[in-house]
Design a protein around this motif. Structure first.
Motif, PDB file in Angstrom:
ATOM      1  N   PHE A 125       0.813  -1.220   0.000  1.00  0.00           N
ATOM      2  CA  PHE A 125       0.000   0.000   0.000  1.00  0.00           C
ATOM      3  C   PHE A 125       0.845   1.269   0.000  1.00  0.00           C
ATOM      4  CE2 PHE A 125      -3.736  -2.417   1.813  1.00  0.00           C
ATOM      5  CZ  PHE A 125      -4.565  -2.152   0.742  1.00  0.00           C
ATOM      6  N   TRP A 126       2.113   1.152   0.316  1.00  0.00           N
ATOM      7  CA  TRP A 126       3.001   2.309   0.449  1.00  0.00           C
ATOM      8  C   TRP A 126       2.933   3.221  -0.772  1.00  0.00           C
ATOM      9  CZ3 TRP A 126       8.993   1.807   0.008  1.00  0.00           C
ATOM     10  CH2 TRP A 126       9.608   3.004   0.372  1.00  0.00           C
ATOM     11  N   LYS A 127       3.021   2.650  -1.959  1.00  0.00           N
ATOM     12  CA  LYS A 127       3.010   3.443  -3.193  1.00  0.00           C
ATOM     13  C   LYS A 127       1.670   4.144  -3.407  1.00  0.00           C
ATOM     14  CE  LYS A 127       3.989   2.952  -8.129  1.00  0.00           C
ATOM     15  NZ  LYS A 127       4.412   2.005  -9.172  1.00  0.00           N
ATOM     16  N   ARG A 128       0.594   3.522  -2.977  1.00  0.00           N
ATOM     17  CA  ARG A 128      -0.736   4.092  -3.197  1.00  0.00           C
ATOM     18  C   ARG A 128      -1.099   5.126  -2.138  1.00  0.00           C
ATOM     19  NH1 ARG A 128       0.432   2.042  -7.405  1.00  0.00           N
ATOM     20  NH2 ARG A 128      -0.082  -0.095  -7.908  1.00  0.00           N
ATOM     21  N   ILE A 129      -0.741   4.851  -0.897  1.00  0.00           N
ATOM     22  CA  ILE A 129      -1.141   5.726   0.206  1.00  0.00           C
ATOM     23  C   ILE A 129      -0.201   6.917   0.361  1.00  0.00           C
ATOM     24  CG2 ILE A 129      -1.441   5.813   2.711  1.00  0.00           C
ATOM     25  CD1 ILE A 129      -2.502   2.951   2.550  1.00  0.00           C
ATOM     26  N   ALA A 130       1.088   6.679   0.154  1.00  0.00           N
ATOM     27  CA  ALA A 130       2.074   7.762   0.298  1.00  0.00           C
ATOM     28  C   ALA A 130       2.976   7.798  -0.938  1.00  0.00           C
ATOM     29  CB  ALA A 130       2.892   7.543   1.565  1.00  0.00           C
ATOM     30  N   PRO A 131       2.425   8.162  -2.101  1.00  0.00           N
ATOM     31  CA  PRO A 131       3.219   8.098  -3.338  1.00  0.00           C
ATOM     32  C   PRO A 131       4.437   9.022  -3.335  1.00  0.00           C
ATOM     33  CG  PRO A 131       1.109   9.165  -3.727  1.00  0.00           C
ATOM     34  CD  PRO A 131       1.080   8.628  -2.332  1.00  0.00           C
ATOM     35  N   ASP A 132       4.315  10.204  -2.728  1.00  0.00           N
ATOM     36  CA  ASP A 132       5.456  11.120  -2.697  1.00  0.00           C
ATOM     37  C   ASP A 132       6.586  10.548  -1.839  1.00  0.00           C
ATOM     38  OD1 ASP A 132       4.074  12.874  -4.317  1.00  0.00           O
ATOM     39  OD2 ASP A 132       3.275  14.032  -2.629  1.00  0.00           O
ATOM     40  N   HIS A 133       6.232   9.982  -0.697  1.00  0.00           N
ATOM     41  CA  HIS A 133       7.227   9.375   0.184  1.00  0.00           C
ATOM     42  C   HIS A 133       7.912   8.208  -0.521  1.00  0.00           C
ATOM     43  CE1 HIS A 133       8.632   6.905   3.661  1.00  0.00           C
ATOM     44  NE2 HIS A 133       9.045   8.104   4.046  1.00  0.00           N
ATOM     45  N   ARG A 134       7.126   7.358  -1.178  1.00  0.00           N
ATOM     46  CA  ARG A 134       7.679   6.208  -1.906  1.00  0.00           C
ATOM     47  C   ARG A 134       8.573   6.679  -3.046  1.00  0.00           C
ATOM     48  NH1 ARG A 134       9.700   3.612  -5.069  1.00  0.00           N
ATOM     49  NH2 ARG A 134       9.266   1.546  -5.850  1.00  0.00           N
ATOM     50  N   ALA A 135       8.167   7.723  -3.755  1.00  0.00           N
ATOM     51  CA  ALA A 135       8.936   8.236  -4.899  1.00  0.00           C
ATOM     52  C   ALA A 135      10.304   8.768  -4.473  1.00  0.00           C
ATOM     53  CB  ALA A 135       8.148   9.316  -5.624  1.00  0.00           C
ATOM     54  N   ARG A 136      10.404   9.304  -3.273  1.00  0.00           N
ATOM     55  CA  ARG A 136      11.690   9.826  -2.797  1.00  0.00           C
ATOM     56  C   ARG A 136      12.756   8.739  -2.689  1.00  0.00           C
ATOM     57  NH1 ARG A 136       8.782  13.638   0.994  1.00  0.00           N
ATOM     58  NH2 ARG A 136       8.748  11.884   2.423  1.00  0.00           N
ATOM     59  N   PHE A 137      12.342   7.506  -2.555  1.00  0.00           N
ATOM     60  CA  PHE A 137      13.293   6.402  -2.432  1.00  0.00           C
ATOM     61  C   PHE A 137      13.779   5.904  -3.787  1.00  0.00           C
ATOM     62  CE2 PHE A 137      11.455   6.375   1.727  1.00  0.00           C
ATOM     63  CZ  PHE A 137      12.464   5.912   2.554  1.00  0.00           C
ATOM     64  N   GLY A 138      13.091   6.276  -4.862  1.00  0.00           N
ATOM     65  CA  GLY A 138      13.497   5.851  -6.198  1.00  0.00           C
ATOM     66  C   GLY A 138      13.567   4.340  -6.308  1.00  0.00           C
ATOM     67  N   ASN A 139      14.655   3.842  -6.911  1.00  0.00           N
ATOM     68  CA  ASN A 139      14.817   2.397  -7.093  1.00  0.00           C
ATOM     69  C   ASN A 139      15.038   1.667  -5.774  1.00  0.00           C
ATOM     70  OD1 ASN A 139      14.377   2.270  -9.827  1.00  0.00           O
ATOM     71  ND2 ASN A 139      16.526   2.608 -10.329  1.00  0.00           N
ATOM     72  N   LYS A 140      15.557   2.370  -4.767  1.00  0.00           N
ATOM     73  CA  LYS A 140      15.728   1.738  -3.453  1.00  0.00           C
ATOM     74  C   LYS A 140      14.374   1.368  -2.862  1.00  0.00           C
ATOM     75  CE  LYS A 140      20.099   3.907  -2.308  1.00  0.00           C
ATOM     76  NZ  LYS A 140      20.825   4.790  -1.405  1.00  0.00           N
ATOM     77  N   GLY A 141      13.339   2.100  -3.242  1.00  0.00           N
ATOM     78  CA  GLY A 141      11.996   1.784  -2.780  1.00  0.00           C
ATOM     79  C   GLY A 141      11.538   0.429  -3.276  1.00  0.00           C
ATOM     80  N   LYS A 142      11.925   0.084  -4.510  1.00  0.00           N
ATOM     81  CA  LYS A 142      11.589  -1.244  -5.044  1.00  0.00           C
ATOM     82  C   LYS A 142      12.257  -2.334  -4.217  1.00  0.00           C
ATOM     83  CE  LYS A 142      10.917   0.217  -9.813  1.00  0.00           C
ATOM     84  NZ  LYS A 142      11.383   0.107 -11.197  1.00  0.00           N
ATOM     85  N   ALA A 143      13.505  -2.087  -3.813  1.00  0.00           N
ATOM     86  CA  ALA A 143      14.215  -3.067  -2.985  1.00  0.00           C
ATOM     87  C   ALA A 143      13.546  -3.206  -1.617  1.00  0.00           C
ATOM     88  CB  ALA A 143      15.674  -2.660  -2.822  1.00  0.00           C
ATOM     89  N   ILE A 144      13.093  -2.102  -1.061  1.00  0.00           N
ATOM     90  CA  ILE A 144      12.397  -2.146   0.227  1.00  0.00           C
ATOM     91  C   ILE A 144      11.123  -2.970   0.119  1.00  0.00           C
ATOM     92  CG2 ILE A 144      11.143  -0.745   1.933  1.00  0.00           C
ATOM     93  CD1 ILE A 144      13.251   1.480   1.349  1.00  0.00           C
ATOM     94  N   VAL A 145      10.373  -2.743  -0.950  1.00  0.00           N
ATOM     95  CA  VAL A 145       9.137  -3.512  -1.169  1.00  0.00           C
ATOM     96  C   VAL A 145       9.458  -4.990  -1.368  1.00  0.00           C
ATOM     97  CG1 VAL A 145       7.170  -3.851  -2.722  1.00  0.00           C
ATOM     98  CG2 VAL A 145       7.836  -1.537  -2.051  1.00  0.00           C
ATOM     99  N   ALA A 146      10.484  -5.284  -2.147  1.00  0.00           N
ATOM    100  CA  ALA A 146      10.854  -6.682  -2.406  1.00  0.00           C
ATOM    101  C   ALA A 146      11.300  -7.378  -1.121  1.00  0.00           C
ATOM    102  CB  ALA A 146      11.954  -6.748  -3.463  1.00  0.00           C
ATOM    103  N   ILE A 147      12.172  -6.747  -0.361  1.00  0.00           N
ATOM    104  CA  ILE A 147      12.659  -7.346   0.884  1.00  0.00           C
ATOM    105  C   ILE A 147      11.509  -7.488   1.883  1.00  0.00           C
ATOM    106  CG2 ILE A 147      14.150  -6.958   2.899  1.00  0.00           C
ATOM    107  CD1 ILE A 147      16.152  -5.649   0.855  1.00  0.00           C
ATOM    108  N   GLY A 148      10.694  -6.446   1.988  1.00  0.00           N
ATOM    109  CA  GLY A 148       9.536  -6.515   2.884  1.00  0.00           C
ATOM    110  C   GLY A 148       8.584  -7.628   2.494  1.00  0.00           C
TER     111      GLY A 148
END
Length: 180
Positions: free
Chosen positions: A16-39
């Motif tokens: 839900f991170w990308k949908r609920i807080a898109p600006d916060h998720r966008a600040r992480f860039g590609n590292k955000g994808k890694a966070i989602v994958a690891i999570g």
């Protein structure tokens, strides 16, 4: 069952991170994808360990009829998942085929697993997929459908059979025969 619940919460949170807080998720860039994958991986591990260790009230079990329905629904679930990647014809009518696949998967597993740990795990993932569809329908317009070559349809069907077979083999290897 606490591990199942923690896994469900982590799974839902990272998805839900990308949908609920898109600006916060966008600040992480590609590292955000890694966070989602690891999570996601940690959530799956928590849910799996929790489910295997959980005890609860038993309401119903497998029967030959429910097992057959479960396997047929699993074929539909795998097809929907493959269809989302190939953008097959079904995507003309089903807006979120991956989430539809999760809902079909969860319901089919509830048919043959009538105990409270299953209600929490499969019911929880069904609820997550349903909520995700609702959120997606509110924040993202539907993508236009584009006709695809028959080759993509065939590829999705082959992928469905292959993944279903591999999944069945893994279930058998783990001691859960999906056919009997």
């Amino acid at each position: 069952m606490l591990l199942i619940l923690l896994g469900l919460l982590l799974w839902s949170g990272v998805h839900f991170w990308k949908r609920i807080a898109p600006d916060h998720r966008a600040r992480f860039g590609n590292k955000g994808k890694a966070i989602v994958a690891i999570g996601s991986v940690v959530a799956i591990v928590l849910m799996t360990i929790g489910y295997r260790a959980a005890e609860g009230t038993f309401f119903w079990g497998r029967s030959p009829m429910l097992t057959g329905i479960n396997n047929l629904l699993m074929l539909f679930a795998f097809y929907h998942f493959a269809a989302s990647g190939a953008k097959t014809r079904i995507t003309k009518w089903v807006r979120n085929p991956q989430l539809t696949a999760v809902k079909i998967w969860a319901l089919s597993h509830l048919l043959v697993n009538g105990d409270t740990p299953s209600f929490l795990l499969f019911g929880g993932l069904f609820a997550w997929a349903l909520a995700e569809v609702i959120v997606l329908n509110r924040v993202a317009p539907p993508a236009p459908y584009h006709a695809v070559p028959v080759k993509k349809e065939i590829t999705a069907l082959i992928a469905t059979v292959v993944v279903f077979s591999i999944t069945a083999a893994i279930h058998i290897w783990l001691g859960y025969n999906p056919f009997g």
